[in-house]
Motif scaffolding. Structure first.
Motif, PDB file in Angstrom:
ATOM      1  N   UNK A  18     -48.078  42.083   1.672  1.00 56.21           N
ATOM      2  CA  UNK A  18     -48.089  43.010   0.543  1.00 56.21           C
ATOM      3  C   UNK A  18     -47.275  42.449  -0.623  1.00 56.21           C
ATOM      4  N   UNK A  19     -47.808  42.549  -1.824  1.00 57.28           N
ATOM      5  CA  UNK A  19     -47.065  42.130  -3.017  1.00 57.28           C
ATOM      6  C   UNK A  19     -46.143  43.263  -3.449  1.00 57.28           C
ATOM      7  N   UNK A  20     -44.882  42.957  -3.681  1.00 58.42           N
ATOM      8  CA  UNK A  20     -43.924  43.993  -4.089  1.00 58.42           C
ATOM      9  C   UNK A  20     -43.232  43.567  -5.383  1.00 58.42           C
ATOM     10  N   UNK A  68     -44.047  38.079  -2.447  1.00 58.99           N
ATOM     11  CA  UNK A  68     -45.482  37.766  -2.412  1.00 58.99           C
ATOM     12  C   UNK A  68     -46.207  37.820  -3.760  1.00 58.99           C
TER      13      UNK A  68
END
Lengths: 255, 447
Positions: free
Chosen positions: A89-91, A144
């Protein structure tokens, strides 16, 4: 290490995905769970890691002597369970290094060990970075965000190296990797093989298994394990396709 | 004061009119006395803005109507050790030029002035004595503009002090200048301050303004603050604001910004604590090619209310403006952003962008976001966008799957969300300071 008995799970909409899984993983063993799309592979990974949105209707999962299903997701992780995400997951806004240090220290607190200060943490990071051929710049970015597909997967294994889990579940870690990235990831996983660490690899293809040799291979089909064997089963599958188990094989994924 | 009795007087204005008659009279120039009286009669006529007034519709002023907060008299005996301790927690850790106002009045003992050529920094009271040339036009102008703004009119009537900063043309003040507006919490009152910043052509300054009250729950106070910023030709002003009032405070702040040709202004506000906060910024792009950034971030919890109200008026051609406002509301709190952009007929080649992004935590918090674009020129680039969402469940799970507790994961995501706006602050020391205060505020956020 892990004892799954008659595990049934369904989605919130009521669709039953897992229909009675039995699996036993011993200390230090490497298992591969193979199966076509929609067989329940990722659901199994999600249920083991404690993701919301799944209801276990029957069966039990015992992890290192305790009931895993009763344990919240974050506590499972602190107890040494690790899931390498199929889609990390991109955060945005959360710095990768900050995140990783929070994770490592959460685990250390849980074990009653002193937290690592910034210097100690950095030394640990440097040692593990080499293993996965990851540049320093990745650490300065948000979790990410802006990572290529291969960088995301390498980052997952890097996190695994940092957290040193007892049980690692790798969900389609080989998908989307070119051959060089696959080699790097496989080297990382092999380095992490240890007598007190078990690994469960979930995969559609046999590719990863050529680099990380499993002790046991299982075929998952429509929510059940339909066949188990040693590593020769993987080669067998490659030859015969999942069709041999009553399902039409998919077109091979381009490498 | 018979003059004002000729007007119909709004009932909520009466206590303030009475207080005006009873204030300790200090020697003031005639023009100021006139302005103050005009301000008071205007306020008597207008009363408090009500919710029908568009830019006040999201703030509840009823508590103030029920219980007036009369302007504070001369600074009450403040506990200096306590103030010093609070200051230490608020100020930049680096040594900085620092002007401190306690309960709306200059506190020389707590300030560090470091005089230097090309820089005039002092209290408004001092400027009224020594620099009427500088402050009179600004106060007169504001008095005229305040005709329709009841709280600005009240401010004119009552402001006791404030700060004044003038930077001479061509002078570059690199290190941030810190202004601390501290409420002692000793009395329940209103604090009216009026301040002015004037940057000469080609000069540059960094300003950090901190508005704070005691950390312990003290009595309610009402801050009514007005700052005018004048940025000369080709000058550059960066101004960051941190609001950390005490739990019961009402904070109304209005900033009027005037940009000359080629001027650059970057304004940022981090609103973290206070019962009701309203941060208003009005920018007039008055010279060609001026550039303006107005960014902000707020976190509002409990049953608190926070409003950001901006207006950017492109009066001439070739101006650039951009806004990024990020809001987080939790519990039963209410956040609102109203952003107006005006592009006048002659303001061709204007470039104006506005983005409002918001997070709602829990089911009972509310966020309103309202862009208003009025475009009268045809060759312009304008855009606006707004979003309101929940915390990303996938991101929460990802963090938890690495052993981070749900509570800490939520804090990390809120911090990450607001951080994007804070990171627009150019000065490193200021940015670091704001991020530290944000982290501290999040640390006492309940999971």
């Amino acid at each position: 290490m892990l004892e799954i008995k008659n595990l049934h799970a369904r989605l919130e909409d009521g669709r039953e995905i897992l229909k009675g899984i039995d699996l036993s993983v011993g200390d230090g063993e490497v298992h591969a769970i193979m199966g076509p799309n929609g067989s329940g592979k990722s659901t199994l990974a999600a249920v083991l890691a404690g993701r919301d949105g799944y209801e276990v209707t029957e069966g039990s999962v015992i992890y290192r002597g305790r009931d895993l299903l009763d344990t919240p997701a974050d506590e499972r992780a602190r107890e040494g369970l690790f899931l390498a995400f199929q889609y990390p997951v991109e955060i945005p806004g959360v710095n990768n290094t900050y995140f990783l240090r929070a994770a490592v220290n959460a685990q250390r607190r849980h074990r009653g060990e002193p937290e690592l200060d910034a210097g100690q943490f950095l030394r640990l990071v440097r040692a593990k970075l080499k293993l996965l051929d990851i540049g320093d710049d990745l650490l300065q970015r948000s979790v990410n965000v802006g990572f290529s597909g291969g960088e995301k997967k390498r980052n997952e294994i890097f996190q695994m190296a940092m957290l040193e889990p007892r049980l690692a579940i790798l969900d389609e870690t080989d998908s989307g990797l070119d051959i060089d990235a696959l080699r790097v990831v496989a080297r990382g996983v092999n380095e992490l093989r240890a007598p007190d660490r078990s690994i469960v690899m979930i995969t559609h293809y046999q590719r990863l298994l050529q680099y990380v040799e499993p002790d046991h291979v299982h075929v998952l089909q429509e929510g059940r394990i339909v066949e188990s064997g040693d590593k020769s089963l993987a080669a067998d599958l490659e030859r015969r396709g999942y069709g041999a188990f009553g399902e039409v094989p998919e077109a091979a994924e381009p490498a | 004061m018979s003059a004002i009795l000729d007007f119909p007087v709004r009932p909520e204005a009466r206590p303030y009119i009475e207080a005006f008659d009873h204030r300790a009279v200090t020697a003031e120039p005639d023009w100021l006395v006139r302005d103050r009286r005009r301000g008071l009669s205007r306020f008597a006529e207008l009363g408090f803005p009500n919710r029908k007034s568009e830019s006040w519709r999201y703030l509840d002023l009823q508590p103030l109507e029920k219980r007036p907060l009369i302007p504070a008299h001369a600074a009450p005996e403040a506990d200096e050790a306590g103030l010093r301790e609070r200051l230490a927690g608020l100020s930049l850790p680096e040594r900085a030029r620092r002007l401190v106002l306690v309960d709306g009045r200059f506190a020389p003992g707590l300030s560090i002035m470091e005089p230097r050529p090309g820089l005039w920094l002092g209290s408004m009271a001092q400027a009224l004595r020594e620099r009427p040339d500088l402050v009179r036009p600004a106060i007169e102008q504001a008095a005229a503009d305040a005709a329709a703004h009841p709280f600005a009119a009240l401010n004119t009537a009552f402001f006791a002090d404030g700060f004044v900063l003038e930077v001479a043309p061509g002078i570059d003040i690199e290190r941030p200048i810190e202004i601390v507006h501290l409420a002692s919490g000793a009395t329940s009152a209103s604090l009216h301050t009026r301040s002015l910043v004037v940057l000469g052509a080609g000069s540059r300054a960094n300003l950090l303004e901190i508005y704070a009250g005691p950390t312990a729950n003290g009595p309610a106070y009402w801050r009514n603050d007005i700052v005018a910023l004048r940025v000369g030709e080709g000058a550059e002003l960066n101004r960051a604001v941190l609001v950390e009032e005490s739990a019961e405070a009402l904070h109304l702040a209005q900033t009027d910004i005037m940009l000359r040709a080629g001027a650059r202004f970057a304004g940022f506000a981090l609103l973290l604590r206070g019962r009701r906060l309203r941060h208003e910024a009005n920018v007039a792009i008055d010279g060609e090619g001026a550039q303006c950034r107005l960014d902000g971030a707020y976190l509002v919890t409990g049953s608190d209310e926070t409003n950001i109200v901006t207006e950017i008026d492109h009066r001439v051609a070739g101006g650039h403006s951009s806004e990024l406002i990020k809001g987080v509301a939790a519990d039963r709190a209410h956040g609102a952003f109203q952003g107006r952009i005006i592009v006048r007929e002659h303001a061709q080649k204007t470039d104006a962008h506005q983005l409002s992004r918001n997070l709602i935590i829990g089911e009972r918090a509310v966020i309103d976001t309202k862009p208003e674009l009025e475009i009268y020129a045809d060759d312009v680039k304008c855009s606006h966008g707004a979003s309101v969402g929940d915390l990303d469940e996938a991101a929460l799970f990802y963090l938890r799957a690495r052993g981070i507790s749900a509570e800490e994961a939520r804090r990390m995501l809120i911090d990450g969300f607001l951080r994007e706006a804070v990171e627009t602050v150019e000065d490193l020391a200021t940015r670091t300071h704001l991020l530290r205060h944000l982290a501290r505020r999040l640390a006492d956020l309940e999971g």
